[in-house]
Design a protein around this motif. Structure first.
Motif, short mmCIF file in Angstrom:
data_model
loop_
_atom_site.label_atom_id
_atom_site.label_comp_id
_atom_site.label_asym_id
_atom_site.label_seq_id
_atom_site.Cartn_x
_atom_site.Cartn_y
_atom_site.Cartn_z
N PRO A 1 -1.88 -5.19 14.03
CA PRO A 1 -0.23 -5.26 13.79
C PRO A 1 0.59 -5.86 14.59
N GLY A 2 1.97 -6.12 14.14
CA GLY A 2 2.99 -6.60 14.70
C GLY A 2 4.21 -7.10 13.91
N ARG B 1 -1.62 -26.88 7.88
CA ARG B 1 -2.11 -25.78 8.35
C ARG B 1 -1.17 -24.59 7.71
N ILE B 2 -1.83 -23.59 7.70
CA ILE B 2 -1.66 -22.29 6.93
C ILE B 2 -1.59 -21.14 8.22
N SER B 3 -0.45 -20.40 7.92
CA SER B 3 -0.36 -19.21 8.84
C SER B 3 -1.21 -18.05 8.49
N LEU B 4 -2.07 -17.62 9.46
CA LEU B 4 -2.88 -16.24 9.02
C LEU B 4 -2.45 -15.24 9.74
N TYR B 5 -2.21 -14.04 9.33
CA TYR B 5 -1.74 -12.82 10.20
C TYR B 5 -2.95 -11.84 9.65
N CYS B 6 -3.78 -11.34 10.63
CA CYS B 6 -4.92 -10.50 10.35
C CYS B 6 -5.27 -9.69 11.42
N THR B 7 -5.82 -8.58 11.36
CA THR B 7 -6.56 -7.81 12.39
C THR B 7 -7.72 -8.35 13.27
N PRO B 8 -7.90 -8.46 14.44
CA PRO B 8 -8.88 -9.37 14.93
C PRO B 8 -10.35 -9.03 14.28
N GLY B 9 -10.58 -8.03 13.63
CA GLY B 9 -12.02 -8.21 13.20
C GLY B 9 -12.23 -8.98 12.02
N VAL B 10 -11.17 -9.36 11.43
CA VAL B 10 -11.26 -10.37 10.20
C VAL B 10 -11.76 -11.56 10.83
N LEU B 11 -11.41 -12.17 11.99
CA LEU B 11 -11.79 -13.21 12.39
C LEU B 11 -13.46 -13.42 12.81
N THR B 12 -13.83 -12.07 13.26
CA THR B 12 -15.27 -12.26 13.63
C THR B 12 -16.03 -11.99 12.36
N ARG B 13 -15.45 -11.41 11.43
CA ARG B 13 -16.26 -11.21 10.17
C ARG B 13 -16.44 -12.45 9.21
N VAL C 1 -2.03 -12.94 4.61
CA VAL C 1 -2.12 -11.70 5.54
C VAL C 1 -3.15 -10.97 4.87
N ILE C 2 -4.17 -10.79 6.08
CA ILE C 2 -5.35 -9.93 5.59
C ILE C 2 -5.38 -8.69 6.38
N THR C 3 -5.29 -7.58 5.50
CA THR C 3 -5.05 -6.13 6.09
C THR C 3 -6.23 -5.52 7.11
N HIS C 4 -7.51 -5.88 6.58
CA HIS C 4 -8.70 -5.49 7.67
C HIS C 4 -9.93 -6.36 7.20
N GLU C 5 -10.79 -6.09 7.94
CA GLU C 5 -12.08 -6.67 8.00
C GLU C 5 -13.04 -6.36 6.93
N HIS C 6 -12.90 -5.56 6.03
CA HIS C 6 -14.03 -5.20 4.96
C HIS C 6 -13.86 -6.20 3.96
N ASP D 1 6.38 -6.66 9.01
CA ASP D 1 6.37 -5.48 9.98
C ASP D 1 4.97 -5.07 9.61
N ALA D 2 3.87 -5.09 10.39
CA ALA D 2 2.39 -4.49 10.20
C ALA D 2 2.36 -3.42 10.86
N VAL D 3 1.78 -2.14 10.54
CA VAL D 3 1.75 -1.00 11.41
C VAL D 3 0.24 -0.49 11.10
N PRO D 4 -0.04 0.15 11.93
CA PRO D 4 -1.65 0.51 11.98
C PRO D 4 -1.88 1.76 11.18
N LEU D 5 -2.77 1.67 10.01
CA LEU D 5 -2.97 2.79 9.28
C LEU D 5 -4.54 3.34 9.28
N PRO D 6 -4.86 4.54 9.38
CA PRO D 6 -6.25 5.22 9.31
C PRO D 6 -7.14 4.86 8.35
N HIS D 7 -8.07 4.16 8.75
CA HIS D 7 -9.30 3.65 7.82
C HIS D 7 -10.60 3.57 8.77
N PHE D 8 -11.69 3.20 7.87
CA PHE D 8 -12.81 3.29 8.75
C PHE D 8 -12.89 2.06 9.86
N VAL D 9 -12.32 1.09 9.70
CA VAL D 9 -12.08 0.17 10.72
C VAL D 9 -10.44 -0.21 10.89
#
Length: 247
Positions: free
Chosen positions: A116-117, A84-96, A57-62, A127-135
């Protein structure tokens, strides 16, 4: 075995001998990694040879939260490991992270799910919810029938923190600095004083401070958080293990 192991505790970049954000959760044989910042992979491999985990589980792309996902990809991809490993992440992680690798793609190793989801992840409800950050950043709540673990990733004060950590047995909270910056300052992280305040509002049982700015006095962070939070306050330290049991 039901335990959490701190793989890394620094924010921004790792101090010598330490690593950036990362935690290994082991629950009745199921293994989940929360974030994989700089320097966390070698520590993960000490516990999970060949990177044999069930989910990440990756919270964000930094990069101080996700860069060693590339290393885990390499362990699995170039090691010819097919589970295979299940990966849960925000979309920017995949790009980064995907942009780091000239050969192979993340979806050849990972089954990817967007945050989130809400998902069923082994024994956990995630349960993952959006929290405010730079990304975009996803705060994570992992619950079973008898245990709740919550983790903020990086954030600023937000009402969602009280719900994220509500009655959590262990609430891992960003505590980058000792105190908040002056009003009007652009910011994306919490201070130790705020971590204590939000853990108290959430009525969490145990608070773990993490994402420390390199060189900060961690004992002072614990003291400051304890001014508002009357439960146990821990400072994340590389190698620290916490049993996941009701207290």
């Amino acid at each position: 075995m039901r335990r959490l192991t701190v793989l890394g505790s620094c924010g921004a970049w790792p101090e010598a001998g330490r690593a950036c954000s990362g935690f290994l959760v082991e629950y009745d044989g199921y293994r989940v990694v929360l974030d994989l910042g700089f320097g966390t992979l070698p520590r993960l491999l000490e516990h999970c040879p060949d990177g044999a985990v069930d989910a990440v589980v990756i919270t964000h792309e930094h990069s101080d939260h996700c860069v060693d996902l590339n290393g885990l990809f390499r362990v699995r991809y170039f090691g010819g490991l097919t589970d295979r490993i299940s990966l849960y992440c925000t979309p920017g992680v995949l790009t980064r992270v995907g942009g780091l690798e000239p050969e192979g793609t993340l979806d050849e190793v990972f089954d990817i799910h967007e945050l989130p989801g809400s998902y069923e992840v082994g024994p956990f409800r995630l349960d993952a919810v959006p929290l405010p950050h730079f990304v975009p950043n996803a705060g994570v709540r992992m619950s079973t029938s008898d245990y709740v673990l919550a983790y903020t990733g990086d954030t600023v004060p937000d009402p969602a923190l009280a719900e994220l950590g509500a009655e959590a047995d262990l609430f891992i909270v960003d505590a980058t600095r000792h105190v908040p910056p002056p009003a009007g300052t652009r910011r994306g992280v919490l201070a130790a004083t705020e971590a204590g305040e939000w853990a108290a509002r959430a009525r969490a049982k145990t608070l773990m401070l993490s994402h420390f700015w390199p060189g900060i006095d961690r004992a002072e962070s614990v003291r400051l958080a304890g001014e508002s939070f009357t439960g146990e306050v821990l400072a994340a330290e590389e190698g620290l293990t916490v049993e996941l049991r009701r207290r």
